[in-house]
Every structure is written in structure tokens, then in C-alpha cells.
Design a protein around this motif. Sequence first.
Motif, PDB file in Angstrom:
ATOM      1  N   ARG A  80      54.489  32.497  48.958  1.00 11.26           N
ATOM      2  CA  ARG A  80      53.788  33.748  49.202  1.00 11.26           C
ATOM      3  C   ARG A  80      53.422  34.387  47.876  1.00 11.26           C
ATOM      4  O   ARG A  80      54.197  34.326  46.914  1.00 11.26           O
ATOM      5  N   ILE A  81      52.242  34.983  47.813  1.00 13.14           N
ATOM      6  CA  ILE A  81      51.830  35.674  46.591  1.00 13.14           C
ATOM      7  C   ILE A  81      52.632  36.965  46.466  1.00 13.14           C
ATOM      8  O   ILE A  81      52.639  37.787  47.372  1.00 13.14           O
ATOM      9  N   VAL A  82      53.307  37.109  45.341  1.00 16.58           N
ATOM     10  CA  VAL A  82      54.139  38.295  45.123  1.00 16.58           C
ATOM     11  C   VAL A  82      53.537  39.228  44.074  1.00 16.58           C
ATOM     12  O   VAL A  82      53.991  40.355  43.928  1.00 16.58           O
ATOM     13  N   GLY A  83      52.524  38.761  43.355  1.00 12.90           N
ATOM     14  CA  GLY A  83      51.834  39.598  42.382  1.00 12.90           C
ATOM     15  C   GLY A  83      50.458  39.031  42.093  1.00 12.90           C
ATOM     16  O   GLY A  83      50.288  37.819  42.070  1.00 12.90           O
ATOM     17  N   TRP A  84      49.508  39.918  41.901  1.00 10.19           N
ATOM     18  CA  TRP A  84      48.144  39.454  41.618  1.00 10.19           C
ATOM     19  C   TRP A  84      47.386  40.525  40.849  1.00 10.19           C
ATOM     20  O   TRP A  84      47.751  41.694  40.854  1.00 10.19           O
ATOM     21  N   ARG A  85      46.317  40.099  40.175  1.00 10.60           N
ATOM     22  CA  ARG A  85      45.475  41.019  39.436  1.00 10.60           C
ATOM     23  C   ARG A  85      44.081  40.402  39.309  1.00 10.60           C
ATOM     24  O   ARG A  85      43.940  39.188  39.223  1.00 10.60           O
ATOM     25  N   VAL A  86      43.058  41.241  39.298  1.00 10.78           N
ATOM     26  CA  VAL A  86      41.664  40.811  39.176  1.00 10.78           C
ATOM     27  C   VAL A  86      41.093  41.428  37.907  1.00 10.78           C
ATOM     28  O   VAL A  86      41.384  42.581  37.596  1.00 10.78           O
ATOM     29  N   SER A  87      40.274  40.647  37.184  1.00 15.81           N
ATOM     30  CA  SER A  87      39.681  41.145  35.950  1.00 15.81           C
ATOM     31  C   SER A  87      38.333  40.469  35.720  1.00 15.81           C
ATOM     32  O   SER A  87      38.090  39.377  36.209  1.00 15.81           O
ATOM     33  N   ARG A  88      37.485  41.142  34.955  1.00 14.99           N
ATOM     34  CA  ARG A  88      36.195  40.547  34.595  1.00 14.99           C
ATOM     35  C   ARG A  88      36.323  39.609  33.409  1.00 14.99           C
ATOM     36  O   ARG A  88      35.428  38.811  33.146  1.00 14.99           O
ATOM     37  N   THR A  89      37.413  39.704  32.657  1.00 14.70           N
ATOM     38  CA  THR A  89      37.631  38.821  31.510  1.00 14.70           C
ATOM     39  C   THR A  89      38.968  38.111  31.666  1.00 14.70           C
ATOM     40  O   THR A  89      39.907  38.645  32.258  1.00 14.70           O
ATOM     41  N   ALA A  90      39.040  36.911  31.096  1.00 19.79           N
ATOM     42  CA  ALA A  90      40.271  36.117  31.188  1.00 19.79           C
ATOM     43  C   ALA A  90      41.117  36.352  29.943  1.00 19.79           C
ATOM     44  O   ALA A  90      41.266  35.484  29.099  1.00 19.79           O
ATOM     45  N   HIS A  91      41.682  37.529  29.831  1.00 18.16           N
ATOM     46  CA  HIS A  91      42.509  37.855  28.675  1.00 18.16           C
ATOM     47  C   HIS A  91      43.987  37.797  29.076  1.00 18.16           C
ATOM     48  O   HIS A  91      44.325  37.750  30.258  1.00 18.16           O
ATOM     49  N   ALA A  92      44.851  37.801  28.083  1.00 16.18           N
ATOM     50  CA  ALA A  92      46.283  37.651  28.346  1.00 16.18           C
ATOM     51  C   ALA A  92      46.847  38.834  29.134  1.00 16.18           C
ATOM     52  O   ALA A  92      47.772  38.667  29.925  1.00 16.18           O
ATOM     53  N   GLY A  93      46.292  40.018  28.958  1.00 11.33           N
ATOM     54  CA  GLY A  93      46.835  41.202  29.619  1.00 11.33           C
ATOM     55  C   GLY A  93      46.765  41.141  31.134  1.00 11.33           C
ATOM     56  O   GLY A  93      47.679  41.592  31.825  1.00 11.33           O
ATOM     57  N   PHE A  94      45.724  40.550  31.675  1.00  8.75           N
ATOM     58  CA  PHE A  94      45.612  40.588  33.130  1.00  8.75           C
ATOM     59  C   PHE A  94      46.568  39.614  33.803  1.00  8.75           C
ATOM     60  O   PHE A  94      47.041  39.873  34.902  1.00  8.75           O
ATOM     61  N   VAL A  95      46.940  38.511  33.147  1.00  6.97           N
ATOM     62  CA  VAL A  95      47.943  37.630  33.751  1.00  6.97           C
ATOM     63  C   VAL A  95      49.330  38.264  33.645  1.00  6.97           C
ATOM     64  O   VAL A  95      50.175  38.094  34.531  1.00  6.97           O
ATOM     65  N   LEU A  96      49.556  39.019  32.585  1.00  3.73           N
ATOM     66  CA  LEU A  96      50.830  39.730  32.462  1.00  3.73           C
ATOM     67  C   LEU A  96      50.930  40.868  33.470  1.00  3.73           C
ATOM     68  O   LEU A  96      52.020  41.170  33.970  1.00  3.73           O
ATOM     69  N   ASP A  97      49.806  41.503  33.790  1.00  4.45           N
ATOM     70  CA  ASP A  97      49.806  42.547  34.817  1.00  4.45           C
ATOM     71  C   ASP A  97      50.227  41.988  36.175  1.00  4.45           C
ATOM     72  O   ASP A  97      50.952  42.642  36.932  1.00  4.45           O
ATOM     73  N   ALA A  98      49.787  40.780  36.499  1.00 10.12           N
ATOM     74  CA  ALA A  98      50.185  40.150  37.762  1.00 10.12           C
ATOM     75  C   ALA A  98      51.684  39.889  37.776  1.00 10.12           C
ATOM     76  O   ALA A  98      52.365  40.131  38.785  1.00 10.12           O
ATOM     77  N   LEU A  99      52.232  39.426  36.652  1.00  9.79           N
ATOM     78  CA  LEU A  99      53.675  39.193  36.558  1.00  9.79           C
ATOM     79  C   LEU A  99      54.443  40.504  36.645  1.00  9.79           C
ATOM     80  O   LEU A  99      55.465  40.599  37.340  1.00  9.79           O
ATOM     81  N   GLU A 100      53.954  41.545  35.977  1.00  8.91           N
ATOM     82  CA  GLU A 100      54.633  42.842  36.033  1.00  8.91           C
ATOM     83  C   GLU A 100      54.606  43.427  37.442  1.00  8.91           C
ATOM     84  O   GLU A 100      55.586  44.042  37.884  1.00  8.91           O
TER      85      GLU A 100
END
Length: 187
Positions: A141-161
Amino acid sequence: VLPIAPSTYHAHVAKRRDPAKLSARARQDAKLKIEVRRVFDQNFSVYGVRKVWRQLKREGFDIARCTVSRLMRDMGLQGVIRGKSVKTTISDKAAPCPLDHVNRQFKAPRPNVLWLSDFTYVATWTGFVYVAFVIDAYARRIVGWRVSRTAHAGFVLDALEQALHDRQPVHRGGLVHHSDRGSQYVS
């Protein structure tokens, strides 16, 4: 030696020796494959199923689109795909990378023991949007997600947070967070 009836084997050998013994569909397919190959080759090997089918219809062949698709797939023919490919994983071979603690075994004995992360892109009318997600391997099951217009490191960390905030995992054995070796995750 083969796990089939001997009559099946002998029937297959007879059809290979004498094409007249083939089924009507197999005989028709053999004729149509020649025409599909001709149209494909005449158009610089770029036509896909739809264009090959339309050209055959213009030439008077009574053939279904699904038949053209099946024949092209059987012959290994594929049209050129338009558009620019998007490369999301850019690995830096020189950068230090954490060890793989999972060894491709994506099973967990309980929730919040193994989380898997990745991101992908989705084409929209206004351009590409990147979606990062964290999946609990136990619950799938998806437990965290985030959408962004750019593939930067911050948006993958936002999903983890988001996953850490929502699930608040507390185990003595710890939590393993597994991702690919893309620059967004290694950073």
C-alpha cells in the motif's frame, strides 16, 4: 520424451511438410504476413499497426486491425514511437551508494519493516509531472506520495517524510527504506 500425444507430434510434422494441411487461418496468415512485411518495408520500417492496417485496407485487403497487430507481433515488427523519452534515473557511478539490505527480497513479516520507493512521470496536457511514492512492502500500500513538476531530490524526500509522519514506525529491528540508485535518492 515430449509430454504430448504422438498423434499431435505427427500432425505437426505433416503440416510442416505439406502447407496444404494447415488450417485455413494458418494459410491465410502466411499470405497476409507477406503483405504486412511488404507494407512495413515499403514505408522505411516506421509504420505501426494502425498505419499498416490502413494501407492494407486502402489496397483492398479485408483484414482486421487485431489481425495486423497479431501478425506484426509474431514477426517482431514494431513501428517507430514518436515523442521524446524521459530519463528519470540518472546514476552517478562515482558517488558512494548505500548497500542493498533487501537483496531483491521484497517481502516483510509485518508493517513498517520494509518500505520501497520510486518515482515515475506522467504526461499531462501541460507537460510532464513527476510522482514519487513510498510503498509498505507488507501491506503493498502507498504510505507516502508527492507530485512535482521537476525531478529534484526534495520531492522524493517529501514523500518519505509524509510516510514517516503518517505511519510513525517504531520497531526495535528498524525500518529499511529501499530505493533505486538514482541521483534523487542517493543525494
